[in-house]
Enzyme design. Sequence first.
Site, PDB file in Angstrom:
ATOM      1  N   HIS A   1       3.288  62.952  64.763  1.00 57.20           N
ATOM      2  CA  HIS A   1       2.550  62.903  66.643  1.00 57.20           C
ATOM      3  C   HIS A   1       3.188  64.492  66.883  1.00 57.20           C
ATOM      4  O   HIS A   1       4.036  64.569  67.892  1.00 57.20           O
ATOM      5  CB  HIS A   1       3.794  61.884  67.476  1.00 57.20           C
ATOM      6  CG  HIS A   1       3.545  61.657  68.694  1.00 57.20           C
ATOM      7  ND1 HIS A   1       3.663  60.044  69.208  1.00 57.20           N
ATOM      8  CD2 HIS A   1       2.904  62.916  69.541  1.00 57.20           C
ATOM      9  CE1 HIS A   1       3.294  60.285  70.591  1.00 57.20           C
ATOM     10  NE2 HIS A   1       2.598  61.833  70.577  1.00 57.20           N
TER      11      HIS A   1
ATOM     12  N   GLU B   1       6.951  54.686  65.685  1.00 59.02           N
ATOM     13  CA  GLU B   1       7.023  56.284  65.351  1.00 59.02           C
ATOM     14  C   GLU B   1       8.519  56.005  65.160  1.00 59.02           C
ATOM     15  O   GLU B   1       9.218  55.669  65.615  1.00 59.02           O
ATOM     16  CB  GLU B   1       6.400  56.908  66.053  1.00 59.02           C
ATOM     17  CG  GLU B   1       4.800  56.775  66.337  1.00 59.02           C
ATOM     18  CD  GLU B   1       4.024  57.962  66.834  1.00 59.02           C
ATOM     19  OE1 GLU B   1       4.748  58.154  67.908  1.00 59.02           O
ATOM     20  OE2 GLU B   1       2.935  57.994  67.257  1.00 59.02           O
TER      21      GLU B   1
ATOM     22  N   ARG C   1      -2.938  56.962  71.222  1.00 58.79           N
ATOM     23  CA  ARG C   1      -1.860  56.110  71.233  1.00 58.79           C
ATOM     24  C   ARG C   1      -2.216  55.112  70.296  1.00 58.79           C
ATOM     25  O   ARG C   1      -2.628  55.086  69.702  1.00 58.79           O
ATOM     26  CB  ARG C   1      -1.347  55.267  72.301  1.00 58.79           C
ATOM     27  CG  ARG C   1      -0.513  56.451  73.655  1.00 58.79           C
ATOM     28  CD  ARG C   1       0.894  56.938  73.291  1.00 58.79           C
ATOM     29  NE  ARG C   1       1.826  57.264  74.454  1.00 58.79           N
ATOM     30  CZ  ARG C   1       2.140  58.631  74.162  1.00 58.79           C
ATOM     31  NH1 ARG C   1       1.078  60.000  72.884  1.00 58.79           N
ATOM     32  NH2 ARG C   1       2.615  58.834  74.990  1.00 58.79           N
TER      33      ARG C   1
HETATM   34  C1  DGY Z   1       2.134  62.984  75.451  1.00 56.37           C
HETATM   35  O1  DGY Z   1       2.551  63.832  76.369  1.00 56.37           O
HETATM   36  O2  DGY Z   1       2.814  61.828  75.504  1.00 56.37           O
HETATM   37  C2  DGY Z   1       2.769  63.584  73.621  1.00 56.37           C
HETATM   38  O3  DGY Z   1       2.325  62.325  73.192  1.00 56.37           O
HETATM   39  C3  DGY Z   1       3.756  63.902  73.520  1.00 56.37           C
HETATM   40  O4  DGY Z   1       4.282  63.102  73.524  1.00 56.37           O
END
Ligand code: DGY
Length: 327
Positions: A289, A270, A241
């Site tokens: 991402h 983002e 993250r």
């Molecule tokens: C999640 O599943 O948390 C990934 O980062 C995709 O959003």
Amino acid sequence: MRQHILVFRELPPDQLARLQAVHDVTVANPRVPAQLPAFQAALATAVGMIGSSYPVDEALLAAAPQLKVISSVSVGVDNYALSALAARDVMLCHTPGVLDETVADTVFALLMASSRRIVELSNLVREGRWTKNIGEDLFGFDVHGKTLGLLGFGRIGQAIARRAALGFGMPVLYHARRAVDLATQAPELQGRALHTPMNELLARADIVVAMLPLSSSTRGMIDTSVFGAMKPGAIFINGGRGATVQEDALLQALDHGTLRAAGLDVFATEPLPMDSPLRTHPKVTALPHIGSATFETRHAMAELATTSLLQALAGERPAAVFDTAAY
Ligand code: DGY
């Protein structure tokens, strides 16, 4: 009994059809301005919600008095007000397991691209600048045999460690709150991955990969002192993250410290704002991402999330429930 479901991010048609067969479904994506009024109106009677990448905060929950379950098409749950969900007794389902190998593939691709300068050198060809053999100024950095330091060693971290240790002969150090019992959880990594104190890991790793969930204890955790403790010439990869990293500190380490390069799939904000220096930084390989973004895996995530929602609305206990009370 048919109940009202609010789908707040597009689902594959086959999964949407499963919901529509047994429930009344509103599809309204609040990120699309034209759909926001329908989303807000549907909250009033929604019993279940399914979607991802939208902040579900206390105000939203207050507007959804009948809500019993949210099924997130993601493994990360940082978009959800966990304590408010626990207080309201709203169940939160998510999608662990089905995306581990795909996210590990993405992180490894980013690791390779950052180390071997793949995007930068591919652009050199694309832009017609390959006019002579490249010189040392464009050489990369070997990956095989280098020491990998993993911050976070959950399922995805372990999948990355397998690629590194078994495929690339890399010694793996990992930092996690507790040592993982490799004998029972990842026997193939026994003797190959070592639980290591943070500062020792940072001092020894050639490539540091962050795979941390976002929580109050990890927000901003990767700061100036962490970058300063990394081995000179190290490469930093973030596949967890974005907000676990202080981006100013990362830029400082790239511009004025000894960090060789960074590969980033996630960012504090983002989509990455146009004015972020990370977008065009010569030492940064940035992705939008895409950790889990393959046809197969996004479908598997949608299927698991749909199954969990249907189970919860039928009064059954879904397999992938996130324990909001523990946070
Ligand atoms: C999640 O599943 O948390 C990934 O980062 C995709 O959003």
